[in-house]
Design an enzyme around this catalytic site. Structure first.
Site, short mmCIF file in Angstrom:
data_model
loop_
_atom_site.label_atom_id
_atom_site.label_comp_id
_atom_site.label_asym_id
_atom_site.label_seq_id
_atom_site.Cartn_x
_atom_site.Cartn_y
_atom_site.Cartn_z
N ASN A 7 0.65 -1.23 -0.33
CA ASN A 7 0.09 0.02 -0.05
C ASN A 7 1.17 1.42 -0.11
OD1 ASN A 7 -1.83 1.74 0.85
ND2 ASN A 7 -2.39 1.20 1.99
N ARG A 98 -2.70 -2.14 -2.92
CA ARG A 98 -4.00 -0.82 -3.02
C ARG A 98 -4.04 -0.26 -4.10
NH1 ARG A 98 -4.21 3.30 0.66
NH2 ARG A 98 -6.30 4.18 0.53
N HIS A 188 -11.87 4.24 -0.16
CA HIS A 188 -12.31 3.10 1.01
C HIS A 188 -13.47 1.45 0.62
CE1 HIS A 188 -12.21 6.14 4.41
NE2 HIS A 188 -11.17 5.98 4.31
N LEU A 217 -14.29 4.88 9.49
CA LEU A 217 -13.61 6.45 10.84
C LEU A 217 -12.63 6.38 11.16
CD1 LEU A 217 -16.90 6.99 13.37
CD2 LEU A 217 -16.68 7.10 10.95
N GLY A 218 -11.88 6.72 9.98
CA GLY A 218 -10.60 6.16 10.87
C GLY A 218 -9.40 8.42 10.80
N GLY A 220 -9.06 9.25 7.76
CA GLY A 220 -10.43 9.77 6.49
C GLY A 220 -11.01 9.13 6.92
N ARG A 249 -10.35 17.14 6.65
CA ARG A 249 -11.07 17.59 5.42
C ARG A 249 -11.96 17.78 6.41
NH1 ARG A 249 -10.08 11.96 2.78
NH2 ARG A 249 -7.73 12.13 1.67
N ARG A 293 -7.61 10.58 19.73
CA ARG A 293 -7.46 11.00 20.77
C ARG A 293 -7.36 11.86 22.05
NH1 ARG A 293 -3.80 6.16 19.72
NH2 ARG A 293 -4.29 7.11 18.27
N GLY A 342 -13.48 4.44 14.85
CA GLY A 342 -14.92 3.71 15.40
C GLY A 342 -14.30 1.91 15.66
N GLU A 343 -13.54 1.35 15.82
CA GLU A 343 -12.68 0.55 16.46
C GLU A 343 -12.09 0.21 17.77
OE1 GLU A 343 -9.95 -1.64 13.62
OE2 GLU A 343 -11.31 -1.62 12.50
N ASN A 344 -12.15 1.74 18.13
CA ASN A 344 -11.02 2.10 19.35
C ASN A 344 -12.27 3.16 20.02
OD1 ASN A 344 -9.13 0.32 19.60
ND2 ASN A 344 -8.62 2.13 17.89
N GLU A 395 -8.18 -4.15 5.39
CA GLU A 395 -8.44 -3.69 3.89
C GLU A 395 -7.09 -5.22 3.44
OE1 GLU A 395 -8.51 0.25 3.07
OE2 GLU A 395 -8.10 0.17 5.11
P1 ADP Z 1 -6.05 5.61 8.43
O1 ADP Z 1 -7.53 6.23 7.88
O2 ADP Z 1 -5.17 6.66 8.83
O3 ADP Z 1 -5.76 4.66 9.12
P2 ADP Z 1 -6.95 4.74 11.13
O4 ADP Z 1 -8.34 4.37 11.08
O5 ADP Z 1 -5.63 4.68 12.04
O6 ADP Z 1 -6.18 5.91 10.34
O7 ADP Z 1 -7.60 5.64 12.66
C1 ADP Z 1 -6.57 6.96 13.24
C2 ADP Z 1 -7.31 7.81 13.84
O8 ADP Z 1 -8.21 6.82 14.85
C3 ADP Z 1 -7.56 8.74 14.65
O9 ADP Z 1 -8.15 10.07 14.67
C4 ADP Z 1 -7.24 8.15 15.70
O10 ADP Z 1 -6.88 9.23 17.30
C5 ADP Z 1 -8.34 7.47 16.48
N1 ADP Z 1 -7.99 6.29 17.51
C6 ADP Z 1 -6.93 5.68 17.22
N2 ADP Z 1 -7.07 5.16 18.44
C7 ADP Z 1 -8.30 5.75 19.47
C8 ADP Z 1 -8.97 5.65 20.62
N3 ADP Z 1 -8.79 4.88 21.38
N4 ADP Z 1 -10.21 6.76 21.13
C9 ADP Z 1 -10.43 7.07 20.02
N5 ADP Z 1 -9.99 7.54 18.50
C10 ADP Z 1 -8.75 6.47 18.38
#
Ligand code: ADP
Length: 413
Positions: A7, A98, A188, A217-218, A220, A249, A293, A342-344, A395
């Site tokens: 990637n 990718r 995505h 939700l990352g 991007g 963005r 975070r 979304g995962e954390n 992915e």
């Molecule tokens: P990318 O889109 O670059 O692959 P990621 O999917 O790794 O990015 O997501 C990054 C985002 O996830 C950042 O805004 C980071 O702060 C957020 N994140 C990671 N862990 C946590 C957490 N425990 N609580 C809130 N946000 C988190």
């Protein structure tokens, strides 16, 4: 089959080596020999990775360009010190890439040949920041592994090629679509497809039974409405700028703002576009950071007003899209969260879901809190008519599987 997944970004190369084949796919027993990234290509690059032995490794190497980086990487992953167990380049059987933009031509993953390379070149106009890097990655892999190595392109846009016309056309003069291919492409796609596939595996459904809203939700962020296993709408548009609020963005704005901001701030249109891409979103509203975070910590520990506002606008926009996609789908079985946020972040998930009780979604607080660090599962109550899930996106695994499928002549979806 041992597959090198690449990637390629502007100065970063993310990589994995995945072992997969028909049996492993059927049993969900694909193996990951190593995953990692090379940062700061162009100077003294930093390589961080973790192989199946679980030992984190960090290296530095002077890597002047992408070609040097891929050459170094291929040497490294086939050396004893990488911990992969691979000992020769010939043990890498294929490369999966990718590729960000496939335009309207690429509706599925494809084996890379000269006509595909031309097709990706033709799409550079649509993705000037991404596709050139992807092309260089393909050339670099060929240089490192020989012209005979099978290579497969997996496009971020391909999954959304099922969007109906009424979802992908903008309400602007139609000839602009015909002449310049101005339309919603969505991005995505590999992530949304991966999430949808995993969700249906976990819930034991057929592909045609999948009716969900996925939220990636990352850094991007994008939402996708999936019916019958196919994307029928998605929030990113002609570029990844449209839709949800993201790290830097803006997501949706009034197009008339471009000219207005340019005039008021003495900027050119490309400068305004850069502002919307790089200085907006969570960063722009909070004035602090694009990192969710840190924003949550600022809002909590220092009651920072703009950090709170950024979080509020982020969640509100996401909820609005969920509502819109529930309407587009005529109701859904689940909302599925993925991506770093979304995962954390159970807090952000709770806030997005909070306004969706009307749709039959009720959050189980304990289940929600438990779903962090890559854990997957449902966090809505048993009696919710709309479920909420966390399903970590993967992915790279999907790219590896598609690479195998394309080479083996198995249809990809
Ligand atoms: P990318 O889109 O670059 O692959 P990621 O999917 O790794 O990015 O997501 C990054 C985002 O996830 C950042 O805004 C980071 O702060 C957020 N994140 C990671 N862990 C946590 C957490 N425990 N609580 C809130 N946000 C988190």
């Amino acid at each position: 089959m041992n597959i090198l997944v690449l990637n390629v970004g502007s100065a970063t190369l993310k990589f994995q080596v995945v072992v997969t084949d028909a049996e492993r796919m059927a049993a969900h027993r694909d193996d990951r020999l190593i995953r990692g990234q090379i940062e700061r290509i162009g100077g003294e690059a930093i390589i961080t990775c973790r192989s199946a032995d679980g030992v984190p490794r960090k290296r530095t190497a002077p890597l002047r360009d992408l070609r040097a980086a891929v050459e170094w990487l291929v040497g490294f992953v086939t050396s004893v010190e990488s911990g992969t167990g691979l000992t020769s380049r010939s043990e890498l059987h294929a490369v999966g890439h990718r590729v960000v933009h496939g335009g309207e031509r690429f509706q599925r993953s494809v084996a890379i040949d000269s006509s595909v390379l031309h097709g990706i070149e033709d799409t550079i106009e649509l993705a000037p920041l991404h596709n050139p890097h992807n092309l260089r990655g393909i050339e670099a892999a060929r240089a490192a592994l020989g012209a005979g190595i099978p290579q497969v392109a997996v496009f971020d846009t391909a999954f959304h090629q099922t969007l109906p016309e009424h979802a992908y056309l903008y309400a602007i003069p139609y000839p602009l679509y015909r002449r310049h291919k101005v339309r919603r492409y969505g991005f995505h796609g590999t992530s949304h497809r991966s999430i949808a596939y995993r969700w249906r595996t976990l819930t034991g459904r057929e592909r045609t039974d999948v009716r969900i809203v996925t939220l990636h939700l990352g850094n991007g962020c994008s939402a996708c409405a999936i019916r019958g296993g196919e994307s029928i709408d998605t929030s990113m548009g002609f570029t990844p700028l449209e839709g949800l609020v993201m790290g830097t963005r803006s997501g949706d704005i009034d197009a008339a703002l471009l000219d207005y901001i340019a005039a008021k701030e003495g900027l050119t249109l490309p400068q305004v576009e850069a502002l919307l891409n790089n200085q907006s979103g969570l960063l722009g509203i909070s004035g602090l950071t694009n990192d969710m975070r840190d924003l949550l910590a600022e809002a909590d520990e220092h009651q920072d007003r703009r950090a709170r506002l950024a979080i509020e606008i982020f969640c509100y926009r996401a909820r609005k899209y969920v509502g819109a996609y529930l309407a587009a789908l005529g109701g859904a079985d689940a909302i599925v969260f993925a991506g770093g946020i979304g995962e954390n972040s159970s807090e952000i998930r709770r806030r997005i879901c909070e306004g969706l009780q009307w749709a039959g979604l009720h959050v189980d607080a304990a289940a929600n809190a438990s779903l962090i660090d890559g854990r997957e599962g449902r966090f809505s109550t048993d009696d919710s008519s709309l479920a909420a899930w966390v399903v970590p996106t993967d992915e790279e695994l999907l790219i590896a599987r598609d690479t195998f499928r394309v080479i083996a002549g198995i249809e990809t979806t």
